[in-house]
Design a protein around this motif. Sequence first.
Motif, PDB file in Angstrom:
ATOM      1  N   THR A  26      47.606  46.815  35.576  1.00  0.00           N
ATOM      2  CA  THR A  26      46.569  45.809  35.328  1.00  0.00           C
ATOM      3  C   THR A  26      47.191  44.435  35.579  1.00  0.00           C
ATOM      4  O   THR A  26      48.231  44.117  34.997  1.00  0.00           O
ATOM      5  N   PRO A  27      46.587  43.626  36.442  1.00  0.00           N
ATOM      6  CA  PRO A  27      47.187  42.336  36.789  1.00  0.00           C
ATOM      7  C   PRO A  27      47.338  41.402  35.591  1.00  0.00           C
ATOM      8  O   PRO A  27      46.468  41.350  34.717  1.00  0.00           O
ATOM      9  N   TRP A  28      48.460  40.672  35.587  1.00  0.00           N
ATOM     10  CA  TRP A  28      48.717  39.654  34.579  1.00  0.00           C
ATOM     11  C   TRP A  28      48.098  38.334  35.031  1.00  0.00           C
ATOM     12  O   TRP A  28      48.108  37.998  36.219  1.00  0.00           O
ATOM     13  N   ASP A  29      47.574  37.591  34.080  1.00  0.00           N
ATOM     14  CA  ASP A  29      47.170  36.205  34.298  1.00  0.00           C
ATOM     15  C   ASP A  29      47.325  35.482  32.969  1.00  0.00           C
ATOM     16  O   ASP A  29      47.006  36.056  31.912  1.00  0.00           O
ATOM     17  N   PHE A  30      47.794  34.244  32.996  1.00  0.00           N
ATOM     18  CA  PHE A  30      48.013  33.466  31.774  1.00  0.00           C
ATOM     19  C   PHE A  30      46.759  33.415  30.916  1.00  0.00           C
ATOM     20  O   PHE A  30      46.835  33.402  29.687  1.00  0.00           O
ATOM     21  N   ASN A  31      45.584  33.382  31.547  1.00  0.00           N
ATOM     22  CA  ASN A  31      44.310  33.304  30.831  1.00  0.00           C
ATOM     23  C   ASN A  31      43.574  34.641  30.775  1.00  0.00           C
ATOM     24  O   ASN A  31      42.399  34.683  30.437  1.00  0.00           O
ATOM     25  N   GLY A  32      44.253  35.738  31.104  1.00  0.00           N
ATOM     26  CA  GLY A  32      43.600  37.044  31.143  1.00  0.00           C
ATOM     27  C   GLY A  32      43.243  37.576  29.769  1.00  0.00           C
ATOM     28  O   GLY A  32      44.074  37.567  28.859  1.00  0.00           O
ATOM     29  N   THR A  33      42.011  38.038  29.622  1.00  0.00           N
ATOM     30  CA  THR A  33      41.532  38.526  28.324  1.00  0.00           C
ATOM     31  C   THR A  33      40.819  39.871  28.413  1.00  0.00           C
ATOM     32  O   THR A  33      40.136  40.264  27.474  1.00  0.00           O
ATOM     33  N   THR A  34      40.964  40.581  29.520  1.00  0.00           N
ATOM     34  CA  THR A  34      40.231  41.835  29.665  1.00  0.00           C
ATOM     35  C   THR A  34      40.515  42.776  28.491  1.00  0.00           C
ATOM     36  O   THR A  34      41.585  42.756  27.905  1.00  0.00           O
ATOM     37  N   GLN A  35      39.519  43.580  28.181  1.00  0.00           N
ATOM     38  CA  GLN A  35      39.674  44.602  27.147  1.00  0.00           C
ATOM     39  C   GLN A  35      39.667  46.000  27.761  1.00  0.00           C
ATOM     40  O   GLN A  35      39.704  46.993  27.044  1.00  0.00           O
ATOM     41  N   THR A  36      39.614  46.055  29.102  1.00  0.00           N
ATOM     42  CA  THR A  36      39.518  47.324  29.807  1.00  0.00           C
ATOM     43  C   THR A  36      40.690  47.481  30.771  1.00  0.00           C
ATOM     44  O   THR A  36      40.835  46.683  31.699  1.00  0.00           O
ATOM     45  N   PRO A  37      41.531  48.487  30.554  1.00  0.00           N
ATOM     46  CA  PRO A  37      42.657  48.702  31.466  1.00  0.00           C
ATOM     47  C   PRO A  37      42.202  48.848  32.914  1.00  0.00           C
ATOM     48  O   PRO A  37      41.197  49.497  33.195  1.00  0.00           O
ATOM     49  N   GLY A  38      42.933  48.196  33.821  1.00  0.00           N
ATOM     50  CA  GLY A  38      42.636  48.309  35.244  1.00  0.00           C
ATOM     51  C   GLY A  38      41.512  47.430  35.728  1.00  0.00           C
ATOM     52  O   GLY A  38      41.230  47.387  36.925  1.00  0.00           O
ATOM     53  N   GLN A  39      40.854  46.728  34.818  1.00  0.00           N
ATOM     54  CA  GLN A  39      39.755  45.841  35.211  1.00  0.00           C
ATOM     55  C   GLN A  39      40.067  44.432  34.746  1.00  0.00           C
ATOM     56  O   GLN A  39      40.456  44.228  33.598  1.00  0.00           O
ATOM     57  N   GLY A  40      39.888  43.465  35.607  1.00  0.00           N
ATOM     58  CA  GLY A  40      40.165  42.088  35.243  1.00  0.00           C
ATOM     59  C   GLY A  40      41.656  41.854  35.132  1.00  0.00           C
ATOM     60  O   GLY A  40      42.473  42.555  35.727  1.00  0.00           O
ATOM     61  N   LYS A  41      42.010  40.840  34.338  1.00  0.00           N
ATOM     62  CA  LYS A  41      43.411  40.462  34.175  1.00  0.00           C
ATOM     63  C   LYS A  41      43.729  40.327  32.691  1.00  0.00           C
ATOM     64  O   LYS A  41      42.842  40.113  31.878  1.00  0.00           O
ATOM     65  N   ILE A  42      45.032  40.440  32.375  1.00  0.00           N
ATOM     66  CA  ILE A  42      45.452  40.427  30.978  1.00  0.00           C
ATOM     67  C   ILE A  42      46.672  39.524  30.800  1.00  0.00           C
ATOM     68  O   ILE A  42      47.598  39.575  31.601  1.00  0.00           O
TER      69      ILE A  42
END
Length: 159
Positions: A26-42
């Motif tokens: 799952t991609p890292w991003d300083f502002n990532g807040t996804t709650q779903t693995p593999g979707q969005g950024k964390i």
Amino acid sequence: ERPLDTNYNLLVQFIADSLVPCWYGTPWDFNGTTQTPGQGKIACGYFVTTVLRDAGFTLDRVKLAQCASEQLVTTTCTGVQRYSKKALRDSVAAIKKAGRGLYIVGLDNHTGFIYHNGKEISFIHAGYLPPRCALREPAEESATLAASAYRVVGKINWQ
């Protein structure tokens, strides 16, 4: 082993070997807040608090994800140890001595889990260094852990 020890070990093993691997890549991003693995950024703090929440811990996911990593550690852990300007090998040796379990580590500008399964010690985190994603790596080989002048480490308090 006492029943509590067995339950703790089973929970730790579930988190490290079943729950966390869903997040790998799952991609890292300083502002990532996804709650779903593999979707969005964390982001790293959201990675830690989301995994703990999904494992059944009651916590304020957003507040703890956004606070200083030391506060995250002291809020969720016991046996907190601080290492300032110490070699990474010294921190890893202290965790090895502390025994099997799941730990949270707070760094200068980062946070993640340290997992000691009795054989190896791994750093599990949403990393900002390449490959810039959630991953598991040997703690002693982690450039992220080595680069931090300050490490605060505690064993997750599940009771």
